[in-house]
Design a protein around this motif. Sequence first.
Motif, PDB file in Angstrom:
ATOM      1  N   MET A  21       0.833  -1.173   0.000  1.00 57.01           N
ATOM      2  CA  MET A  21       0.000   0.000   0.000  1.00 57.01           C
ATOM      3  C   MET A  21       0.882   1.244   0.000  1.00 57.01           C
ATOM      4  N   SER A  22       1.504   1.514  -1.086  1.00 57.09           N
ATOM      5  CA  SER A  22       2.364   2.703  -1.173  1.00 57.09           C
ATOM      6  C   SER A  22       1.703   3.722  -2.073  1.00 57.09           C
ATOM      7  N   GLY A  23       1.143   4.733  -1.423  1.00 56.08           N
ATOM      8  CA  GLY A  23       0.480   5.797  -2.166  1.00 56.08           C
ATOM      9  C   GLY A  23       1.456   6.914  -2.513  1.00 56.08           C
ATOM     10  N   HIS A  24       1.013   7.806  -3.344  1.00 60.67           N
ATOM     11  CA  HIS A  24       1.862   8.907  -3.784  1.00 60.67           C
ATOM     12  C   HIS A  24       2.063   9.952  -2.684  1.00 60.67           C
ATOM     13  N   ASN A  25       1.057  10.146  -1.815  1.00 61.20           N
ATOM     14  CA  ASN A  25       1.113  11.170  -0.776  1.00 61.20           C
ATOM     15  C   ASN A  25       1.681  10.651   0.539  1.00 61.20           C
ATOM     16  N   GLU A  26       2.212   9.458   0.552  1.00 66.86           N
ATOM     17  CA  GLU A  26       2.736   8.877   1.779  1.00 66.86           C
ATOM     18  C   GLU A  26       4.086   9.492   2.124  1.00 66.86           C
ATOM     19  N   SER A  27       4.297   9.787   3.393  1.00 73.43           N
ATOM     20  CA  SER A  27       5.577  10.359   3.812  1.00 73.43           C
ATOM     21  C   SER A  27       6.626   9.253   3.887  1.00 73.43           C
ATOM     22  N   PRO A  28       7.907   9.619   3.768  1.00 76.07           N
ATOM     23  CA  PRO A  28       8.962   8.605   3.822  1.00 76.07           C
ATOM     24  C   PRO A  28       9.045   7.970   5.202  1.00 76.07           C
ATOM     25  N   TYR A  29       9.688   6.781   5.255  1.00 76.30           N
ATOM     26  CA  TYR A  29       9.840   6.085   6.527  1.00 76.30           C
ATOM     27  C   TYR A  29      10.573   6.967   7.539  1.00 76.30           C
ATOM     28  N   TYR A  30      11.660   7.561   7.112  1.00 80.19           N
ATOM     29  CA  TYR A  30      12.385   8.501   7.962  1.00 80.19           C
ATOM     30  C   TYR A  30      13.058   9.519   7.064  1.00 80.19           C
ATOM     31  N   PHE A  31      13.010  10.786   7.453  1.00 76.30           N
ATOM     32  CA  PHE A  31      13.547  11.863   6.630  1.00 76.30           C
ATOM     33  C   PHE A  31      14.873  12.338   7.197  1.00 76.30           C
ATOM     34  N   VAL A  32      15.904  12.347   6.375  1.00 76.23           N
ATOM     35  CA  VAL A  32      17.203  12.900   6.756  1.00 76.23           C
ATOM     36  C   VAL A  32      17.445  14.107   5.858  1.00 76.23           C
ATOM     37  N   PRO A  33      17.478  15.313   6.438  1.00 74.87           N
ATOM     38  CA  PRO A  33      17.643  16.500   5.600  1.00 74.87           C
ATOM     39  C   PRO A  33      19.050  16.590   5.011  1.00 74.87           C
ATOM     40  N   GLN A  34      19.173  17.382   3.986  1.00 77.33           N
ATOM     41  CA  GLN A  34      20.464  17.630   3.358  1.00 77.33           C
ATOM     42  C   GLN A  34      21.350  18.434   4.311  1.00 77.33           C
ATOM     43  N   PRO A  35      22.675  18.369   4.131  1.00 78.99           N
ATOM     44  CA  PRO A  35      23.561  19.226   4.946  1.00 78.99           C
ATOM     45  C   PRO A  35      23.155  20.694   4.810  1.00 78.99           C
ATOM     46  N   SER A  36      23.239  21.412   5.911  1.00 77.66           N
ATOM     47  CA  SER A  36      22.727  22.776   5.952  1.00 77.66           C
ATOM     48  C   SER A  36      23.814  23.759   6.362  1.00 77.66           C
ATOM     49  N   ARG A  37      23.721  24.971   5.853  1.00 80.84           N
ATOM     50  CA  ARG A  37      24.636  26.042   6.229  1.00 80.84           C
ATOM     51  C   ARG A  37      24.130  26.785   7.469  1.00 80.84           C
ATOM     52  N   HIS A  38      22.905  26.508   7.885  1.00 81.58           N
ATOM     53  CA  HIS A  38      22.293  27.270   8.966  1.00 81.58           C
ATOM     54  C   HIS A  38      23.040  27.187  10.301  1.00 81.58           C
ATOM     55  N   PRO A  39      23.518  26.033  10.751  1.00 85.53           N
ATOM     56  CA  PRO A  39      24.209  26.013  12.052  1.00 85.53           C
ATOM     57  C   PRO A  39      25.452  26.894  12.087  1.00 85.53           C
ATOM     58  N   ILE A  40      26.275  26.872  11.045  1.00 85.32           N
ATOM     59  CA  ILE A  40      27.482  27.694  11.048  1.00 85.32           C
ATOM     60  C   ILE A  40      27.141  29.175  10.928  1.00 85.32           C
ATOM     61  N   MET A  41      26.077  29.487  10.197  1.00 83.86           N
ATOM     62  CA  MET A  41      25.650  30.885  10.090  1.00 83.86           C
ATOM     63  C   MET A  41      25.107  31.399  11.425  1.00 83.86           C
ATOM     64  N   ALA A  42      24.344  30.562  12.129  1.00 90.77           N
ATOM     65  CA  ALA A  42      23.830  30.959  13.444  1.00 90.77           C
ATOM     66  C   ALA A  42      24.975  31.121  14.436  1.00 90.77           C
ATOM     67  N   ALA A  43      25.935  30.220  14.397  1.00 83.70           N
ATOM     68  CA  ALA A  43      27.089  30.322  15.298  1.00 83.70           C
ATOM     69  C   ALA A  43      27.893  31.589  15.014  1.00 83.70           C
ATOM     70  N   THR A  44      28.020  31.952  13.748  1.00 85.94           N
ATOM     71  CA  THR A  44      28.725  33.176  13.392  1.00 85.94           C
ATOM     72  C   THR A  44      27.988  34.401  13.923  1.00 85.94           C
ATOM     73  N   GLY A  45      26.685  34.422  13.772  1.00 87.94           N
ATOM     74  CA  GLY A  45      25.889  35.529  14.309  1.00 87.94           C
ATOM     75  C   GLY A  45      26.015  35.638  15.820  1.00 87.94           C
ATOM     76  N   LEU A  46      25.981  34.498  16.503  1.00 88.55           N
ATOM     77  CA  LEU A  46      26.151  34.503  17.960  1.00 88.55           C
ATOM     78  C   LEU A  46      27.535  34.979  18.362  1.00 88.55           C
ATOM     79  N   LEU A  47      28.563  34.534  17.650  1.00 86.59           N
ATOM     80  CA  LEU A  47      29.929  34.948  17.953  1.00 86.59           C
ATOM     81  C   LEU A  47      30.088  36.459  17.791  1.00 86.59           C
ATOM     82  N   ILE A  48      29.592  36.994  16.690  1.00 88.11           N
ATOM     83  CA  ILE A  48      29.675  38.440  16.468  1.00 88.11           C
ATOM     84  C   ILE A  48      28.913  39.195  17.553  1.00 88.11           C
ATOM     85  N   SER A  49      27.710  38.735  17.885  1.00 89.83           N
ATOM     86  CA  SER A  49      26.899  39.407  18.899  1.00 89.83           C
ATOM     87  C   SER A  49      27.564  39.380  20.268  1.00 89.83           C
TER      88      SER A  49
END
Length: 157
Positions: free
Chosen positions: A1-29
């Motif tokens: 029963m695999s429909g088109h709108n079914e969510s994946p078993y587990y989602f692993v996001p792509q590598p992100s630039r957000h953590p290093i950008m947030a750390a840079t903002g915190l360091l500057i602040s």
Amino acid sequence: MSGHNESPYYFVPQPSRHPIMAATGLLISMASLASWVNGEPWAPITFVVGLLWLLYTLWHWFGDSIGESEGGMYGKNVDLSYRWSMSWFIFSEVMFFGAFFGALFYARQIALHELGSLDYKLIWPDFSAVWPNNGPAGLVSHFRSMTPWPLPSINTA
């Protein structure tokens, strides 16, 4: 029963630039805040820049997370993972503060009275087992209660 709108078993996001950008903002602040406290004339401007950088990063980071969630990428396993993660975080905070309050209880109710017993009068005859304790007589000025401003209010904030 695999429909088109079914969510994946587990989602692993792509590598992100957000953590290093947030750390840079915190360091500057935080570096700018420390410089501001020490009277640097440029520090208020860089503090605001760092804070705006951090807010910009968080806006996009949360937007990406919301987009993934609304895009059907988060299934039951991701939801369960988020719930368990938050539960463990709350548990760790309860244990962390429990350790601090346990140490305070031990210092006030057990160790202080033990140090005030007759066994220790030979070592430290001027010691009085009262809280707050001023330490060795003559070495520490008399205890005064701290006002709520500025240090406790700033630390709480």
